[in-house]
Design an enzyme around this catalytic site. Sequence first.
Site, PDB file in Angstrom:
ATOM      1  N   ILE A 185       0.839  -1.202   0.000  1.00 55.62           N
ATOM      2  CA  ILE A 185       0.000   0.000   0.000  1.00 55.62           C
ATOM      3  C   ILE A 185       0.873   1.251   0.000  1.00 55.62           C
ATOM      4  CG2 ILE A 185      -1.920   1.193   1.118  1.00 55.62           C
ATOM      5  CD1 ILE A 185      -2.619  -1.458   2.509  1.00 55.62           C
TER       6      ILE A 185
ATOM      7  N   GLU B  33       4.676  -5.019  10.202  1.00 57.07           N
ATOM      8  CA  GLU B  33       4.562  -6.422   9.835  1.00 57.07           C
ATOM      9  C   GLU B  33       3.069  -6.618   9.625  1.00 57.07           C
ATOM     10  OE1 GLU B  33       6.796  -8.706   9.260  1.00 57.07           O
ATOM     11  OE2 GLU B  33       8.519  -7.439   9.739  1.00 57.07           O
TER      12      GLU B  33
ATOM     13  N   THR C   6       7.861  -3.871  15.782  1.00 58.35           N
ATOM     14  CA  THR C   6       7.649  -2.898  14.694  1.00 58.35           C
ATOM     15  C   THR C   6       6.342  -2.128  14.881  1.00 58.35           C
ATOM     16  OG1 THR C   6       8.901  -4.203  13.124  1.00 58.35           O
ATOM     17  CG2 THR C   6       7.292  -2.672  12.195  1.00 58.35           C
TER      18      THR C   6
ATOM     19  N   THR D  92      -6.211  -1.002  10.607  1.00 57.73           N
ATOM     20  CA  THR D  92      -6.949  -2.047   9.884  1.00 57.73           C
ATOM     21  C   THR D  92      -8.280  -2.356  10.567  1.00 57.73           C
ATOM     22  OG1 THR D  92      -6.897  -4.436   9.487  1.00 57.73           O
ATOM     23  CG2 THR D  92      -5.436  -3.649  11.189  1.00 57.73           C
ATOM     24  N   ASP D  93      -9.233  -2.839   9.792  1.00 54.00           N
ATOM     25  CA  ASP D  93     -10.520  -3.251  10.384  1.00 54.00           C
ATOM     26  C   ASP D  93     -10.349  -4.462  11.307  1.00 54.00           C
ATOM     27  OD1 ASP D  93     -10.042  -5.177   8.404  1.00 54.00           O
ATOM     28  OD2 ASP D  93     -12.026  -5.012   7.482  1.00 54.00           O
ATOM     29  N   GLU D  94      -9.189  -5.162  11.182  1.00 49.57           N
ATOM     30  CA  GLU D  94      -8.992  -6.380  11.982  1.00 49.57           C
ATOM     31  C   GLU D  94      -8.913  -6.085  13.479  1.00 49.57           C
ATOM     32  OE1 GLU D  94      -6.367  -9.305  10.290  1.00 49.57           O
ATOM     33  OE2 GLU D  94      -6.620  -8.460   8.302  1.00 49.57           O
TER      34      GLU D  94
ATOM     35  N   TYR E  17      -1.128 -10.236  15.015  1.00 43.41           N
ATOM     36  CA  TYR E  17      -1.053  -9.072  14.119  1.00 43.41           C
ATOM     37  C   TYR E  17      -2.077  -8.017  14.534  1.00 43.41           C
ATOM     38  CZ  TYR E  17      -2.417  -6.225  10.077  1.00 43.41           C
ATOM     39  OH  TYR E  17      -2.766  -5.171   9.269  1.00 43.41           O
TER      40      TYR E  17
ATOM     41  N   ASN F 178      -7.184  -4.866   1.244  1.00 38.05           N
ATOM     42  CA  ASN F 178      -6.826  -4.216  -0.024  1.00 38.05           C
ATOM     43  C   ASN F 178      -6.428  -5.257  -1.053  1.00 38.05           C
ATOM     44  OD1 ASN F 178      -5.319  -0.982   0.561  1.00 38.05           O
ATOM     45  ND2 ASN F 178      -6.871  -1.988   1.780  1.00 38.05           N
TER      46      ASN F 178
ATOM     47  N   VAL G 136      -7.098 -23.208   0.160  1.00 39.63           N
ATOM     48  CA  VAL G 136      -8.196 -22.480   0.807  1.00 39.63           C
ATOM     49  C   VAL G 136      -8.285 -22.947   2.257  1.00 39.63           C
ATOM     50  CG1 VAL G 136     -10.703 -22.158   0.804  1.00 39.63           C
ATOM     51  CG2 VAL G 136      -9.435 -22.197  -1.361  1.00 39.63           C
TER      52      VAL G 136
ATOM     53  N   ARG H  80     -14.520 -11.297   3.741  1.00 41.24           N
ATOM     54  CA  ARG H  80     -13.737 -10.067   3.870  1.00 41.24           C
ATOM     55  C   ARG H  80     -14.393  -8.995   3.014  1.00 41.24           C
ATOM     56  NH1 ARG H  80     -12.201 -12.712   7.414  1.00 41.24           N
ATOM     57  NH2 ARG H  80     -10.096 -13.379   7.971  1.00 41.24           N
TER      58      ARG H  80
ATOM     59  N   HIS I 124      -9.074 -18.010  13.215  1.00 40.01           N
ATOM     60  CA  HIS I 124      -9.461 -17.349  11.959  1.00 40.01           C
ATOM     61  C   HIS I 124     -10.743 -16.524  12.121  1.00 40.01           C
ATOM     62  CE1 HIS I 124      -9.580 -18.081   7.318  1.00 40.01           C
ATOM     63  NE2 HIS I 124      -9.603 -16.797   7.632  1.00 40.01           N
TER      64      HIS I 124
HETATM   65  P1  NAD Z   1       3.395  -4.737   3.469  1.00 38.79           P
HETATM   66  O1  NAD Z   1       3.761  -5.870   4.357  1.00 38.79           O
HETATM   67  O2  NAD Z   1       3.232  -4.962   2.003  1.00 38.79           O
HETATM   68  O3  NAD Z   1       4.475  -3.557   3.621  1.00 38.79           O
HETATM   69  C1  NAD Z   1       5.020  -3.192   4.851  1.00 38.79           C
HETATM   70  C2  NAD Z   1       6.234  -2.336   4.560  1.00 38.79           C
HETATM   71  O4  NAD Z   1       6.776  -1.903   5.822  1.00 38.79           O
HETATM   72  C3  NAD Z   1       7.363  -3.064   3.831  1.00 38.79           C
HETATM   73  O5  NAD Z   1       7.877  -2.258   2.801  1.00 38.79           O
HETATM   74  C4  NAD Z   1       8.419  -3.287   4.920  1.00 38.79           C
HETATM   75  O6  NAD Z   1       9.747  -3.312   4.406  1.00 38.79           O
HETATM   76  C5  NAD Z   1       8.184  -2.071   5.794  1.00 38.79           C
HETATM   77  N1  NAD Z   1       8.661  -2.249   7.170  1.00 38.79           N
HETATM   78  C6  NAD Z   1       8.498  -3.325   7.985  1.00 38.79           C
HETATM   79  N2  NAD Z   1       9.073  -3.107   9.174  1.00 38.79           N
HETATM   80  C7  NAD Z   1       9.597  -1.848   9.118  1.00 38.79           C
HETATM   81  C8  NAD Z   1      10.293  -1.034  10.039  1.00 38.79           C
HETATM   82  N3  NAD Z   1      10.581  -1.469  11.274  1.00 38.79           N
HETATM   83  N4  NAD Z   1      10.652   0.193   9.655  1.00 38.79           N
HETATM   84  C9  NAD Z   1      10.387   0.655   8.408  1.00 38.79           C
HETATM   85  N5  NAD Z   1       9.753  -0.071   7.499  1.00 38.79           N
HETATM   86  C10 NAD Z   1       9.342  -1.308   7.845  1.00 38.79           C
HETATM   87  O7  NAD Z   1       2.077  -4.133   4.107  1.00 38.79           O
HETATM   88  P2  NAD Z   1       0.821  -3.450   3.399  1.00 38.79           P
HETATM   89  O8  NAD Z   1      -0.164  -4.493   3.009  1.00 38.79           O
HETATM   90  O9  NAD Z   1       1.290  -2.476   2.394  1.00 38.79           O
HETATM   91  O10 NAD Z   1       0.189  -2.682   4.647  1.00 38.79           O
HETATM   92  C11 NAD Z   1       0.626  -1.368   4.976  1.00 38.79           C
HETATM   93  C12 NAD Z   1      -0.112  -0.899   6.210  1.00 38.79           C
HETATM   94  O11 NAD Z   1      -1.524  -0.915   5.967  1.00 38.79           O
HETATM   95  C13 NAD Z   1       0.134  -1.785   7.439  1.00 38.79           C
HETATM   96  O12 NAD Z   1       0.248  -0.939   8.552  1.00 38.79           O
HETATM   97  C14 NAD Z   1      -1.135  -2.624   7.533  1.00 38.79           C
HETATM   98  O13 NAD Z   1      -1.398  -2.960   8.871  1.00 38.79           O
HETATM   99  C15 NAD Z   1      -2.174  -1.675   6.976  1.00 38.79           C
HETATM  100  N6  NAD Z   1      -3.321  -2.314   6.322  1.00 38.79           N
HETATM  101  C16 NAD Z   1      -3.131  -3.257   5.344  1.00 38.79           C
HETATM  102  C17 NAD Z   1      -4.239  -3.809   4.712  1.00 38.79           C
HETATM  103  C18 NAD Z   1      -4.084  -4.827   3.607  1.00 38.79           C
HETATM  104  O14 NAD Z   1      -5.081  -5.380   3.125  1.00 38.79           O
HETATM  105  N7  NAD Z   1      -2.883  -5.097   3.110  1.00 38.79           N
HETATM  106  C19 NAD Z   1      -5.530  -3.422   5.079  1.00 38.79           C
HETATM  107  C20 NAD Z   1      -5.681  -2.460   6.092  1.00 38.79           C
HETATM  108  C21 NAD Z   1      -4.567  -1.907   6.698  1.00 38.79           C
HETATM  109  P1  TYD Z   2      -5.072 -12.535   3.863  1.00 35.29           P
HETATM  110  O1  TYD Z   2      -4.880 -12.077   2.454  1.00 35.29           O
HETATM  111  O2  TYD Z   2      -3.938 -13.178   4.579  1.00 35.29           O
HETATM  112  O3  TYD Z   2      -5.619 -11.278   4.667  1.00 35.29           O
HETATM  113  P2  TYD Z   2      -6.274 -11.208   6.168  1.00 35.29           P
HETATM  114  O4  TYD Z   2      -5.969 -12.447   6.894  1.00 35.29           O
HETATM  115  O5  TYD Z   2      -5.544 -10.030   6.727  1.00 35.29           O
HETATM  116  O6  TYD Z   2      -7.736 -10.976   5.959  1.00 35.29           O
HETATM  117  O7  TYD Z   2      -6.276 -13.543   3.892  1.00 35.29           O
HETATM  118  C1  TYD Z   2      -7.549 -13.186   3.387  1.00 35.29           C
HETATM  119  C2  TYD Z   2      -8.488 -14.362   3.636  1.00 35.29           C
HETATM  120  O8  TYD Z   2      -8.052 -15.460   2.823  1.00 35.29           O
HETATM  121  C3  TYD Z   2      -8.440 -14.859   5.059  1.00 35.29           C
HETATM  122  O9  TYD Z   2      -9.757 -15.264   5.448  1.00 35.29           O
HETATM  123  C4  TYD Z   2      -7.530 -16.073   5.009  1.00 35.29           C
HETATM  124  C5  TYD Z   2      -7.768 -16.622   3.607  1.00 35.29           C
HETATM  125  N1  TYD Z   2      -6.611 -17.293   2.981  1.00 35.29           N
HETATM  126  C6  TYD Z   2      -6.747 -18.598   2.478  1.00 35.29           C
HETATM  127  O10 TYD Z   2      -7.825 -19.193   2.525  1.00 35.29           O
HETATM  128  N2  TYD Z   2      -5.647 -19.177   1.920  1.00 35.29           N
HETATM  129  C7  TYD Z   2      -4.442 -18.549   1.841  1.00 35.29           C
HETATM  130  O11 TYD Z   2      -3.460 -19.165   1.345  1.00 35.29           O
HETATM  131  C8  TYD Z   2      -4.320 -17.213   2.344  1.00 35.29           C
HETATM  132  C9  TYD Z   2      -3.020 -16.471   2.271  1.00 35.29           C
HETATM  133  C10 TYD Z   2      -5.432 -16.626   2.897  1.00 35.29           C
END
Ligand code: NAD
Ligand code: TYD
Length: 361
Positions: A13, A85, A101, A140-142, A165, A195, A221, A229, A291
């Site tokens: 993101i 993370e 982190t 996050t919504d989590e 997490y 996302n 799965v 989600r 889960h």
């Molecule tokens: P990602 O894991 O793809 O990216 C995380 C980034 O943070 C990486 O580039 C990593 O190198 C960097 N990083 C890790 N530890 C670090 C540290 N100590 N200092 C500096 N950089 C560090 O994550 P993402 O999916 O892009 O998510 C970004 C943010 O959005 C997170 O805070 C996550 O909780 C939040 N978020 C993600 C989602 C999703 O669906 N992916 C949804 C809602 C919120």
């Molecule tokens: P994920 O992309 O890990 O996001 P989050 O756990 O943060 O919602 O997982 C999305 C959903 O997909 C979650 O219900 C777990 C499921 N999932 C699988 O069923 N198989 C997989 O290999 C992964 C990575 C996720």
Amino acid sequence: MKNILVTGGAGFIGSNFVRYLLEGNPDCRVINLDLLTYAGNLANLEAVQNHPRYHFVKGGICDRNLVDDLFCSYYIDTVVNFAAESHVDRSIAEPEVFLTTNIIGTQALLDIAKKYWKVHPDDKYSREFIPGVKFLQVSTDEVYGALGETGMFIETTPLAPNSPYSASKASADMIVRAYYETFGLPVNITRCSNNYGPYQFPEKLIPLMINNCQCDKSLPVYGDGRQVRDWLHVKDHCAAVYNVLAKGVAGEVYNIGGNNEKANIEIVRLILQAMGKDESLITHVQDRPGHDRRYAIDNTKITTQLGWQPSYTFEQGIAETISWYLQNSDWMKQVTSGEYCKYYDRMYTMEEKELSCQGSE
Ligand code: NAD
Ligand code: TYD
């Protein structure tokens, strides 16, 4: 001109947000601080790497001296904290780094922002901050935990995180809130749903399934696949974060969601269909411990108060996303080489318990 510290800007993101800022908003300089963990990838930012208003710094958010230097050298007035993370399965296997982190790192950023932005740093009762500064915590919504068949998360839903997490993200939210309540630091917290889109690391559902489909590997799965989600295109998330930066009221939390609830199995089938592959690739594996069954976001606050709306339909967004991964197979090859194979073996192959014969759909 704003000097925006984007942390974690080489991740999924964060890198989309850095491009969003540089390609869309001329009035800012972007300083990207990223530790480049397994999830950070500078290839995500090739399009902007030579941009005159972009600076990349390799380092961690827990490194107070480095963060202090950045505030001082770049006159940082805005922080958008994506660094984290971010993967639930990894947090089950190795929780500690999530606490370091996601919690300690966030607190380090808050402390340094307070130091630089407070008008009277030595007066512990003063709540006066330099006008225009803001700390935006990307959450996050989590953090709200899991829903049953009905209901939606609103901003005042009590936090009830279920994974290491989400517990670490909820803790960070609490400390961000405390810096607003105690010190008056201008903060916002955004809580977004799942996302999808370009540059997502293939440990997450959608890119993992696309990659496996492409390689004719089984699609793992978890459990019955009926977990739900809410899905939002990453560009819509970036626009929402920018909206909150520009218009969010200090101290407020904003939920961000796309009104796109889907069961995992629906998404997997959709990917299979779009890629012309057979459903026999689906393998039901042992469910993730703890889960969360369902997430759903009520986005009324951000849509009515800030005027943000998602622009992608899920159908359009997922079709574009699948095409993107197919057209960027070099990117996928690069991120799935080396360590990824070990990760995959550790998470799936060793523990995979095939349940498909038990009629779990
Ligand atoms: P990602 O894991 O793809 O990216 C995380 C980034 O943070 C990486 O580039 C990593 O190198 C960097 N990083 C890790 N530890 C670090 C540290 N100590 N200092 C500096 N950089 C560090 O994550 P993402 O999916 O892009 O998510 C970004 C943010 O959005 C997170 O805070 C996550 O909780 C939040 N978020 C993600 C989602 C999703 O669906 N992916 C949804 C809602 C919120
Ligand atoms: P994920 O992309 O890990 O996001 P989050 O756990 O943060 O919602 O997982 C999305 C959903 O997909 C979650 O219900 C777990 C499921 N999932 C699988 O069923 N198989 C997989 O290999 C992964 C990575 C996720």
